[in-house]
Design a protein around this motif. Structure first.
Motif, PDB file in Angstrom:
ATOM      1  N   ARG A  83      10.998 -41.322  14.770  1.00 40.23           N
ATOM      2  CA  ARG A  83      11.915 -41.845  15.783  1.00 40.23           C
ATOM      3  C   ARG A  83      11.226 -42.908  16.632  1.00 40.23           C
ATOM      4  O   ARG A  83      11.808 -43.961  16.926  1.00 40.23           O
ATOM      5  CB  ARG A  83      12.415 -40.705  16.663  1.00 40.23           C
ATOM      6  CG  ARG A  83      13.379 -41.153  17.758  1.00 40.23           C
ATOM      7  CD  ARG A  83      13.744 -40.003  18.670  1.00 40.23           C
ATOM      8  NE  ARG A  83      14.421 -38.931  17.940  1.00 40.23           N
ATOM      9  CZ  ARG A  83      14.752 -37.767  18.491  1.00 40.23           C
ATOM     10  NH1 ARG A  83      14.475 -37.528  19.764  1.00 40.23           N
ATOM     11  NH2 ARG A  83      15.377 -36.860  17.779  1.00 40.23           N
ATOM     12  N   ARG A  84       9.973 -42.625  17.012  1.00 43.01           N
ATOM     13  CA  ARG A  84       9.235 -43.604  17.809  1.00 43.01           C
ATOM     14  C   ARG A  84       9.031 -44.896  17.032  1.00 43.01           C
ATOM     15  O   ARG A  84       9.193 -46.011  17.567  1.00 43.01           O
ATOM     16  CB  ARG A  84       7.879 -43.023  18.208  1.00 43.01           C
ATOM     17  CG  ARG A  84       7.051 -43.962  19.103  1.00 43.01           C
ATOM     18  CD  ARG A  84       5.606 -43.536  19.168  1.00 43.01           C
ATOM     19  NE  ARG A  84       4.950 -43.641  17.878  1.00 43.01           N
ATOM     20  CZ  ARG A  84       4.520 -44.797  17.378  1.00 43.01           C
ATOM     21  NH1 ARG A  84       4.691 -45.937  18.038  1.00 43.01           N
ATOM     22  NH2 ARG A  84       3.924 -44.831  16.204  1.00 43.01           N
ATOM     23  N   LEU A  85       8.680 -44.770  15.741  1.00 45.91           N
ATOM     24  CA  LEU A  85       8.454 -45.956  14.921  1.00 45.91           C
ATOM     25  C   LEU A  85       9.740 -46.770  14.777  1.00 45.91           C
ATOM     26  O   LEU A  85       9.727 -48.005  14.883  1.00 45.91           O
ATOM     27  CB  LEU A  85       7.929 -45.535  13.548  1.00 45.91           C
ATOM     28  CG  LEU A  85       7.635 -46.658  12.559  1.00 45.91           C
ATOM     29  CD1 LEU A  85       6.598 -47.617  13.119  1.00 45.91           C
ATOM     30  CD2 LEU A  85       7.164 -46.081  11.232  1.00 45.91           C
ATOM     31  N   ARG A  86      10.855 -46.090  14.529  1.00 42.82           N
ATOM     32  CA  ARG A  86      12.120 -46.800  14.404  1.00 42.82           C
ATOM     33  C   ARG A  86      12.464 -47.515  15.704  1.00 42.82           C
ATOM     34  O   ARG A  86      12.929 -48.667  15.688  1.00 42.82           O
ATOM     35  CB  ARG A  86      13.245 -45.826  14.029  1.00 42.82           C
ATOM     36  CG  ARG A  86      14.602 -46.504  13.848  1.00 42.82           C
ATOM     37  CD  ARG A  86      15.719 -45.507  13.638  1.00 42.82           C
ATOM     38  NE  ARG A  86      16.990 -46.180  13.424  1.00 42.82           N
ATOM     39  CZ  ARG A  86      17.738 -46.706  14.379  1.00 42.82           C
ATOM     40  NH1 ARG A  86      17.341 -46.635  15.643  1.00 42.82           N
ATOM     41  NH2 ARG A  86      18.883 -47.315  14.097  1.00 42.82           N
ATOM     42  N   ARG A  87      12.241 -46.837  16.839  1.00 42.71           N
ATOM     43  CA  ARG A  87      12.544 -47.459  18.125  1.00 42.71           C
ATOM     44  C   ARG A  87      11.661 -48.685  18.350  1.00 42.71           C
ATOM     45  O   ARG A  87      12.133 -49.733  18.822  1.00 42.71           O
ATOM     46  CB  ARG A  87      12.334 -46.439  19.240  1.00 42.71           C
ATOM     47  CG  ARG A  87      12.739 -46.965  20.619  1.00 42.71           C
ATOM     48  CD  ARG A  87      12.711 -45.865  21.650  1.00 42.71           C
ATOM     49  NE  ARG A  87      11.398 -45.246  21.758  1.00 42.71           N
ATOM     50  CZ  ARG A  87      11.115 -43.999  21.405  1.00 42.71           C
ATOM     51  NH1 ARG A  87      12.064 -43.218  20.891  1.00 42.71           N
ATOM     52  NH2 ARG A  87       9.895 -43.510  21.536  1.00 42.71           N
ATOM     53  N   ASP A  88      10.377 -48.573  18.000  1.00 43.72           N
ATOM     54  CA  ASP A  88       9.471 -49.710  18.178  1.00 43.72           C
ATOM     55  C   ASP A  88       9.906 -50.897  17.326  1.00 43.72           C
ATOM     56  O   ASP A  88       9.830 -52.056  17.771  1.00 43.72           O
ATOM     57  CB  ASP A  88       8.041 -49.310  17.816  1.00 43.72           C
ATOM     58  CG  ASP A  88       7.419 -48.374  18.840  1.00 43.72           C
ATOM     59  OD1 ASP A  88       7.984 -48.260  19.950  1.00 43.72           O
ATOM     60  OD2 ASP A  88       6.391 -47.747  18.529  1.00 43.72           O
ATOM     61  N   LEU A  89      10.352 -50.618  16.091  1.00 43.75           N
ATOM     62  CA  LEU A  89      10.753 -51.704  15.198  1.00 43.75           C
ATOM     63  C   LEU A  89      12.117 -52.277  15.583  1.00 43.75           C
ATOM     64  O   LEU A  89      12.294 -53.498  15.644  1.00 43.75           O
ATOM     65  CB  LEU A  89      10.794 -51.198  13.752  1.00 43.75           C
ATOM     66  CG  LEU A  89       9.444 -50.836  13.125  1.00 43.75           C
ATOM     67  CD1 LEU A  89       9.654 -50.208  11.758  1.00 43.75           C
ATOM     68  CD2 LEU A  89       8.540 -52.059  13.018  1.00 43.75           C
ATOM     69  N   HIS A  90      13.072 -51.375  15.847  1.00 51.30           N
ATOM     70  CA  HIS A  90      14.446 -51.821  16.084  1.00 51.30           C
ATOM     71  C   HIS A  90      14.642 -52.400  17.481  1.00 51.30           C
ATOM     72  O   HIS A  90      15.282 -53.447  17.655  1.00 51.30           O
ATOM     73  CB  HIS A  90      15.415 -50.651  15.864  1.00 51.30           C
ATOM     74  CG  HIS A  90      16.848 -51.029  16.002  1.00 51.30           C
ATOM     75  ND1 HIS A  90      17.522 -50.967  17.209  1.00 51.30           N
ATOM     76  CD2 HIS A  90      17.750 -51.480  15.084  1.00 51.30           C
ATOM     77  CE1 HIS A  90      18.770 -51.360  17.032  1.00 51.30           C
ATOM     78  NE2 HIS A  90      18.937 -51.674  15.767  1.00 51.30           N
TER      79      HIS A  90
END
Length: 260
Positions: free
Chosen positions: A53-60
């Motif tokens: 979730r953190r990675l997706r938030r950082d990317l998106h």
């Protein structure tokens, strides 16, 4: 003859009763082990999903809009170049600064996935780099062949050592420490220091990365123990299984004699 048979029957019944009692006595322990394993799996899955979730938030929400904004700025610079070339210098300077910031964000995301030093230096040299900042004198030893370790095991070993050495640096007040790794059918690692031991609150509630170290080991099917006493230093020991070895039962650390 009847007396012999009766005695044999009585002995057999007594043996069966004793075996049944032993099995019944093992039931609570097996339930506790099963519950502990289930809780550990749940923590690992929760941590993994939180990381995704953190990675997706950082990317998106972070990197995506930043790259879109840079593309718009490049379009603006192209228009400015054709009409007012004298204004290009501040625009290009701003773009360069923003690109440098974006590159830093990408490197930070990549580091969260896998420490770059593992690919650049290898596991042993990467750990030596960590050890340089832990205390005045740290010895790093590897018995065995460090090449061709599975990627997940490499990352788990690095992260466990990283957390252990962070505790040495922040809490141990140690003058010496040792990091020992050995490889047979498993990867074994130990981090020991000569310091004052972890503070009592940390030992009691498992803070200071101790739960994380155990979960890192459990995620690859291994185990990690932390022993610390006031004035006697701290020892972190971990066993990380390598492919091609099966264990008789969880938690024994005893390898089967034959692969099945």
């Amino acid at each position: 003859m009847r007396a012999v048979v009766a005695h044999a029957v009585a002995m057999t019944a007594a043996f069966a009763a004793g075996a049944a009692a032993v099995r019944l006595a093992d039931v609570p322990r097996l339930r506790r082990l099963t519950d502990d394993l289930q809780r550990s799996r749940e923590r690992i899955l929760t941590a993994r999903e939180e990381e995704r979730r953190r990675l997706r938030r950082d990317l998106h929400d972070g990197l995506g809009p930043t790259l879109a904004s840079l593309a718009m700025s490049l379009d603006a610079a192209r228009i400015t170049l054709s009409g007012e070339p004298e204004r290009m210098e501040p625009l290009l300077s701003d773009l360069r600064d923003r690109l440098a910031t974006t590159v830093g964000e990408i490197r930070e995301i990549a580091h969260g996935l896998r420490p770059p030093s593992l690919d650049d230096l290898g596991l042993v040299a990467a750990i030596r780099t960590l050890a340089e900042r832990a205390c005045p004198q740290v010895e790093v030893r590897f018995d065995g062949e460090p090449d061709d370790l599975p990627a997940a095991v490499e990352v788990a070993a690095y992260r466990i050592v990283e957390a252990a050495l962070a505790n040495v640096r922040q809490h141990a007040r140690a003058s010496t420490a040792m990091v020992m790794l050995s490889r047979d059918h498993d990867l074994h690692l130990m981090v020991a220091d000569s310091g004052v031991g972890l503070p009592e609150p940390m030992r009691r509630n498992g803070s200071g990365g101790m739960a994380e170290m155990r979960e890192l080991a459990a995620e690859v099917g291994g185990s990690c123990t932390i022993t610390s006493r006031a004035g006697c230093g701290t020892v972190v020991s971990a066993r990380l299984p390598l492919p091609g070895r099966r264990y008789d039962r969880p938690g024994t650390g005893r390898a089967a004699d034959h692969e099945r």
